[in-house]
Write a protein that holds these residues in place. Structure first.
Motif, mmCIF file in Angstrom:
data_model
loop_
_atom_site.group_PDB
_atom_site.id
_atom_site.type_symbol
_atom_site.label_atom_id
_atom_site.label_comp_id
_atom_site.label_asym_id
_atom_site.label_seq_id
_atom_site.Cartn_x
_atom_site.Cartn_y
_atom_site.Cartn_z
ATOM 1 N N GLY A 178 0.043 -18.738 30.074
ATOM 2 C CA GLY A 178 -0.059 -19.841 30.586
ATOM 3 C C GLY A 178 0.635 -20.159 31.968
ATOM 4 O O GLY A 178 1.028 -19.471 32.448
ATOM 5 N N ARG A 179 0.480 -21.498 32.257
ATOM 6 C CA ARG A 179 1.274 -21.766 33.642
ATOM 7 C C ARG A 179 2.007 -23.298 33.505
ATOM 8 O O ARG A 179 1.495 -24.086 32.667
ATOM 9 N N LEU A 180 3.034 -23.247 34.254
ATOM 10 C CA LEU A 180 3.516 -24.742 34.710
ATOM 11 C C LEU A 180 3.407 -24.813 36.071
ATOM 12 O O LEU A 180 3.395 -24.086 36.799
ATOM 13 N N ASP A 181 3.195 -26.118 36.457
ATOM 14 C CA ASP A 181 2.870 -26.536 37.747
ATOM 15 C C ASP A 181 4.445 -26.158 38.901
ATOM 16 O O ASP A 181 5.643 -25.764 38.229
ATOM 17 N N PHE A 182 4.122 -25.844 40.043
ATOM 18 C CA PHE A 182 5.162 -25.575 40.906
ATOM 19 C C PHE A 182 6.515 -26.520 40.786
ATOM 20 O O PHE A 182 7.497 -25.939 40.638
ATOM 21 N N ASP A 183 6.320 -27.972 40.589
ATOM 22 C CA ASP A 183 7.198 -28.786 40.277
ATOM 23 C C ASP A 183 7.655 -29.015 38.983
ATOM 24 O O ASP A 183 8.616 -29.853 38.717
ATOM 25 N N THR A 184 7.235 -28.380 38.047
ATOM 26 C CA THR A 184 7.499 -28.529 36.631
ATOM 27 C C THR A 184 8.457 -27.358 36.398
ATOM 28 O O THR A 184 8.471 -26.458 36.644
#
Ligand code: URA
Length: 255
Positions: free
Chosen positions: A112-118
């Motif tokens: 999965g992924r987390l946003d750049f700023d998360t």
């Protein structure tokens, strides 16, 4: 290419994308993309059909390099810092999560992924079958986020977040939402939100729709995995129990 369902030695054939994810090459979804891009061959012939079967005596290559069946799976928990992208590479040359794990002896992929700023917890592994299942909506792994706001969040907004929010890609499933405390007691500007869907920028969009755009987002739990002691930029291998718990969540049995 000779497509067989049962090779002579009696061992079963498996689908090519499953073979590639089992070999630790990529998640099943990414392996499918590689096949469709024409990068995979079996016994010297290019294969672009998903579901093509491969047996133990077939030789599989990606971009002309042989794929060996996997020896060991590895599982890492990273506290992704903000300002790092959840991807193996970036055309804009920003720092990636794999840059942080550069010293480890195996190639792993983010689940999965987390946003750049998360920031927050991110699982990385070369166990493609587990990754595929954990990302699949039908397994609905719970993810908990701590969310900071500029303004105190009112009860009506919390109620709407709990019931489901209408986004442009449809109604969200009910979420678990609770108010948080800081050192001075209950803080109306911080919530903990647990969701099991994984839509793009989901928490940010949910909060904006109820009238409270967030100012900071940190993932503090991914399924059974939590580790308040793991600081941004730090990572560690999972314990055997954590791996077993993930397998259980994904409906798989660990041998
Ligand atoms: N929801 C978001 O909005 N961003 C993330 O990174 C994760 C969940």
């Amino acid at each position: 290419m000779n497509i067989k369902d049962k090779p002579d030695n009696g061992q079963p054939c498996i689908r090519l994308q499953k073979f590639l994810s089992g070999a630790g090459i990529a998640s099943r979804r990414r392996a499918e993309r590689m096949i469709l891009e024409g990068r995979v061959s079996i016994n010297g012939s290019r294969v672009v059909i998903l579901g093509t079967k491969v047996g133990p005596e077939d030789s599989v290559e990606i971009d002309g390099k042989p794929v060996l069946q996997h020896e060991a799976f590895h599982y890492y928990l990273l506290h992704k810092p903000a300002g790092v992208i959840t991807s193996a590479s970036d055309p804009r040359d920003r720092k990636t999560v794999l840059d942080i794990l550069r010293g480890i002896p195996v190639r792993v992929y983010p689940v999965g992924r987390l946003d750049f700023d998360t920031s927050g917890l991110l699982l990385l592994t070369n166990d493609g079958e587990l990754a595929h299942r954990l990302m699949h909506p039908s397994f609905g792994v719970d993810k908990t986020y701590r969310v900071w706001f500029k303004e105190p969040v009112d009860s009506a907004a919390i109620m709407t977040l709990r019931q489901g929010v209408l986004l442009e890609d449809g109604l969200t499933a009910p979420a678990i939402v609770r108010r948080c405390k800081d050192s001075e007691g209950s803080n109306p500007r911080i919530l903990e939100i647990t969701i099991h869907e994984g839509r793009n920028r989901q928490i940010k969009r949910m909060c904006s729709v109820v009238g409270f755009p967030l100012v900071k987002l940190v993932r503090i739990r991914f399924g059974p995995l939590a580790d308040p002691g793991l600081k941004p930029g730090q990572f560690r291998e999972l314990s055997r129990k954590e791996i077993r718990d993930l397998y259980y969540q994904a409906g798989l049995k660990k041998a």
